[in-house]
Design a protein around this motif. Structure first.
Motif, short mmCIF file in Angstrom:
data_model
loop_
_atom_site.label_atom_id
_atom_site.label_comp_id
_atom_site.label_asym_id
_atom_site.label_seq_id
_atom_site.Cartn_x
_atom_site.Cartn_y
_atom_site.Cartn_z
N GLY A 261 -31.13 -27.91 -34.81
CA GLY A 261 -31.53 -28.18 -36.46
C GLY A 261 -32.61 -27.98 -36.97
N ALA A 262 -32.78 -26.79 -37.06
CA ALA A 262 -33.98 -26.43 -37.82
C ALA A 262 -33.77 -26.41 -39.26
N ALA A 268 -25.53 -28.25 -38.55
CA ALA A 268 -25.06 -28.15 -37.17
C ALA A 268 -25.34 -29.17 -36.24
N VAL A 269 -26.35 -29.58 -36.20
CA VAL A 269 -26.60 -30.60 -35.14
C VAL A 269 -25.65 -31.83 -35.82
N GLY A 329 -27.86 -24.60 -34.67
CA GLY A 329 -28.71 -24.70 -35.79
C GLY A 329 -30.22 -24.60 -35.40
N LEU A 330 -30.49 -24.27 -34.18
CA LEU A 330 -31.41 -23.96 -33.60
C LEU A 330 -32.55 -22.89 -34.00
N GLY A 331 -31.77 -21.93 -34.79
CA GLY A 331 -32.72 -20.96 -35.65
C GLY A 331 -33.43 -19.96 -34.56
N GLY A 451 -17.77 -23.86 -34.31
CA GLY A 451 -18.36 -23.89 -32.69
C GLY A 451 -19.21 -25.17 -32.59
N ASP A 452 -19.83 -25.57 -33.52
CA ASP A 452 -20.84 -26.64 -33.20
C ASP A 452 -20.03 -28.01 -32.94
#
Ligand SMILES: NC(=O)C1=CN([C@@H]2O[C@H](COP(=O)(O)OP(=O)(O)OC[C@H]3O[C@@H](n4cnc5c(N)ncnc54)[C@H](O)[C@@H]3O)[C@@H](O)[C@H]2O)[C@@H](O)CC1
Ligand SMILES: Nc1ncnc2c1ncn2[C@@H]1O[C@H](COP(=O)(O)OP(=O)(O)O)[C@@H](O)[C@H]1O
Ligand SMILES: [K+]
Length: 520
Positions: A261-262, A268-269, A329-331, A451-452
């Motif tokens: 979750g960036a 996404a998170v 969402g880590l980016g 996918g999340d």
């Protein structure tokens, strides 16, 4: 020609799937042990195919049967004879005279009964209501060329309904990829053992509805060879997802921690977190980039903490986690990359318990592909790549992955350990227990965030696995299946037969439905 009704029945696809070579290698021995010869087996194959086709036909329908030179063609001559006996208008178009003994026998019986055989190229003259594809079965050796290729092309252009015998001509029976072109069938009836190429890759675009006929030799066949893959069916959920105890409390249902979750990707998170809760996790904590808490916190049941990258405070969350989901969402900016480096270092030093079940998804997989740290096998990893991510991990092209999804999943599992979920139509789950395939789901699920949701469902179900006496790999298989079925149900609700417009969050309400199959 005898109509062997007793063994002409078709049944739903069983759990056991095989490579085509296994069927080829063992069918004669299985038949011998069952006390029948190969000619009888061919008659049963033809009769089984006819029982599927006859249900689809109006009286006096016109049928074109297209026959190749091998035993697949032999099956075709038998279907032709049975269809004619039943009063339909049947014309046979063949590539050439059959080459095998049994196929020649079927061919000569067709001719003896006054049947005619015309050149393959003329098939459209029959103006058929249905076509039977008996050109090539598991004997397909190389890319389709020449007359057969032209025929397949014209068949697909004509959009006439086709029943494929054993496998649509041109489709590779192991990989589910067309070799050049392949017949787009309305239905396929497959014999003796279900070839695993009917369940993944491009199969769904070519096979139509798959029927299975064991030809009465299933018991003998199963004793001769081990399945190469397992086919996941909804009934599995009923057997495995037992109801929660009446006295359960949230501590029994585990704690999922999600790191990702960036900025710009907090959704996404949030999707993964909500999916974990809908899958039944006791509690879910999100560790995201500072500033993103508000977006995540709009789902009030989620606990949320903004953390600068590399803060050891995260360890205190992981100590109490049943499952870590790392990556949604880590980016690819510094915040995400630094968390990856931190994770690798802390895993190496065992500050993070190597036994902690960890779902690596999305950008964590990209980081893994770039960094290739020497920690694989140290962690209880579940990798969930889509074919693009799988290609990065395997250092090849996406089309190489799709060429043989079984091999790609297996290679990833060998290289990185743990359990691999290769997503896409015909999702594969590869671990110590072998490979399972889920061919459910809908193309409407090809949309951002789906996918999340899967990562969240895997984490949410695994967090509860101790209370359910569920092994990790079995839990992953169930989560993949429930995700696909929830997608189907959600699309069905919006628009039966629809294929577009589904959003990842639409499937939330259907997750409890499929997570409680015993309660209905
Ligand atoms: N032997 C039997 O009695 C039984 C046979 N069965 C049927 O037999 C099939 C397998 O039979 P075969 O092993 O004879 O194989 P096929 O009937 O699939 O075809 C083999 C023939 O096609 C040719 N060929 C291969 N690739 C080609 C290409 N790309 N272009 C043009 N020609 C090509 C080969 O040279 C060979 O002559 C199964 O798929 C199934 O339909 C089943 O019905 C079970 C019973
Ligand atoms: N055509 C399809 N049929 C069945 N399932 C599909 C299809 N397309 C996508 N899916 C499923 O939807 C999910 C998409 O995941 P992914 O590609 O990671 O999306 P995202 O990264 O946008 O969240 C996977 O579980 C995949 O198997
Ligand atoms: K065929």
């Amino acid at each position: 020609m005898t109509h062997d009704g007793q063994h002409a029945q078709t049944m739903s696809i069983p759990q056991q799937l095989y490579r085509p070579e296994q069927v080829r290698e063992h069918e004669a021995e299985a038949a011998a042990r069952a006390g029948i010869d190969m000619w009888t087996l061919m008659q049963r194959a033809g009769a089984a195919a006819w029982s599927v086709l006859s249900d689809k036909l109006a009286p006096g329908a016109r049928i074109a049967v297209l026959c190749g030179t091998g035993n697949n063609g032999g099956d075709g001559y038998i279907v032709a004879a049975l269809a004619r006996e039943a009063g339909h208008i049947v014309r046979v178009f063949a590539l050439a005279e059959p080459k095998t003994t049994d196929a020649r026998r079927a061919w000569s019986e067709w001719l003896e009964r006054g049947g005619d055989v015309e050149p393959l190229a003329d098939w459209a003259d029959a103006e058929p209501d249905w076509v039977v594809d008996a050109l090539l079965g598991t004997g397909l050796q190389q890319t389709l060329r020449g007359e057969i290729c032209d025929c397949v092309e014209s068949l697909n252009e004509a959009k006439v309904p086709v029943l494929a015998l054993d496998i649509p001509t041109g489709l590779h029976a192991d990989t589910g990829q067309p070799l050049g072109d392949a017949v787009r069938a309305r239905a396929t009836v497959t014999f003796v053992g279900v070839k695993r190429g009917l369940t993944t890759g491009q199969a769904a675009a070519y096979c139509g509805h798959v029927h299975f006929a064991d030809l009465g030799i299933q018991r003998e066949f199963r004793l001769l060879t081990e399945p190469s893959a397992w086919y996941l069916q909804p009934t599995l959920l009923q057997h495995s997802l037992v109801p929660r105890a009446a006295t359960a409390h949230k501590g029994d249902a585990g704690h999922v921690v999600i790191l990702g979750g960036a900025a710009g990707m907090a959704g996404a998170v949030r999707l993964a977190g909500t999916a974990a809760l809908r899958a039944g996790a006791g509690k879910v904590t999100i560790l995201c980039e500072p500033g993103q808490e508000v977006i995540v916190g709009q789902q009030p049941e989620l606990m949320v903490r903004g953390l600068e990258a590399g803060r050891d405070e995260a360890l205190s969350y992981l100590e109490h986690a049943s499952v870590l989901i790392f990556g949604p969402g880590l980016g690819q900016r510094a915040w995400g990359r630094d968390w990856w480096d931190w994770y690798c270092a802390r895993l190496q030093s065992s500050d993070i318990d190597p036994e902690l079940t960890t779902v690596l998804d999305a950008d964590a997989l990209n980081a893994l592909a770039q960094a290739r740290p020497d920690i694989s096998g140290r962690a209880r990893w579940i990798l969930t790549p889509h074919p693009g991510e799988a290609a990065r991990l395997l250092e090849c092209e996406t089309q190489d992955v799709e060429k043989n999804r079984w091999l790609a999943a297996q290679t990833l599992q060998e290289q990185f350990g743990g359990i691999v979920v290769l997503k896409g139509r015909g999702s594969l789950i590869c671990g110590q227990e072998g490979i399972a395939v889920c061919d459910r789901g809908t193309p409407a699920m090809a949309t951002a965030g789906m996918g999340d949701v899967l990562a969240g469902m895997i984490g949410g179900l695994l967090a509860q696995r101790h209370g359910m006496a569920l092994a990790t790999e079995a839990g992953v298989r169930l989560a993949v299946l429930a995700h696909a079925l929830a997608g189907e149900s959600a699309m069905q609700e919006k628009c039966p037969e629809g294929t577009r417009g589904l959003m990842a969050s639409d499937i939330f309400d259907w997750i409890p439905y499929w997570m409680n199959p015993n309660d209905r």
